[in-house]
Motif scaffolding. Sequence first.
Motif, PDB file in Angstrom:
ATOM      1  N   CYS A 136      36.125  29.669  48.885  1.00  0.00           N
ATOM      2  CA  CYS A 136      35.290  30.256  47.838  1.00  0.00           C
ATOM      3  C   CYS A 136      35.527  29.472  46.549  1.00  0.00           C
ATOM      4  O   CYS A 136      36.685  29.213  46.183  1.00  0.00           O
ATOM      5  N   ALA A 190      30.781  35.404  53.499  1.00  0.00           N
ATOM      6  CA  ALA A 190      30.955  36.105  52.225  1.00  0.00           C
ATOM      7  C   ALA A 190      32.441  36.192  51.910  1.00  0.00           C
ATOM      8  O   ALA A 190      33.251  36.591  52.744  1.00  0.00           O
ATOM      9  N   CYS A 191      32.802  35.833  50.686  1.00  0.00           N
ATOM     10  CA  CYS A 191      34.185  35.926  50.231  1.00  0.00           C
ATOM     11  C   CYS A 191      34.596  37.400  50.198  1.00  0.00           C
ATOM     12  O   CYS A 191      33.867  38.238  49.656  1.00  0.00           O
ATOM     13  N   CYS A 246      35.096  38.482  46.145  1.00  0.00           N
ATOM     14  CA  CYS A 246      33.988  38.579  45.190  1.00  0.00           C
ATOM     15  C   CYS A 246      32.611  38.656  45.844  1.00  0.00           C
ATOM     16  O   CYS A 246      31.616  38.895  45.166  1.00  0.00           O
ATOM     17  N   GLY A 247      32.531  38.402  47.150  1.00  0.00           N
ATOM     18  CA  GLY A 247      31.260  38.467  47.858  1.00  0.00           C
ATOM     19  C   GLY A 247      30.403  37.221  47.754  1.00  0.00           C
ATOM     20  O   GLY A 247      29.322  37.158  48.326  1.00  0.00           O
ATOM     21  N   THR A 277      29.057  33.385  48.405  1.00  0.00           N
ATOM     22  CA  THR A 277      28.903  32.583  49.613  1.00  0.00           C
ATOM     23  C   THR A 277      29.939  31.466  49.612  1.00  0.00           C
ATOM     24  O   THR A 277      30.098  30.755  48.632  1.00  0.00           O
TER      25      THR A 277
END
Length: 72
Positions: free
Chosen positions: A8, A28-29, A32-33, A35
């Motif tokens: 990420c 998805a991380c 934090c979500g 990419t």
Amino acid sequence: MPVYDYECARCGAFEAVRRIAERDDPAACPECGATATRVTIGAPSVGGPGGADVEDTGSYGMQHRGGCLCCR
């Protein structure tokens, strides 16, 4: 299922358990979500002096070297 490494840009490295068919898809991380892309590194050659010649490429892009037993 295999575990793959992803990176990420905001949070750094993380691992994800995914199907082989999804290994190159962005993940998805978990922090934090965002990419994240898969981190790929080459494995070192562990042959004798001079190494072995690459004979063919398997279905997942893996290279088979002389004397490998994985396809027998």
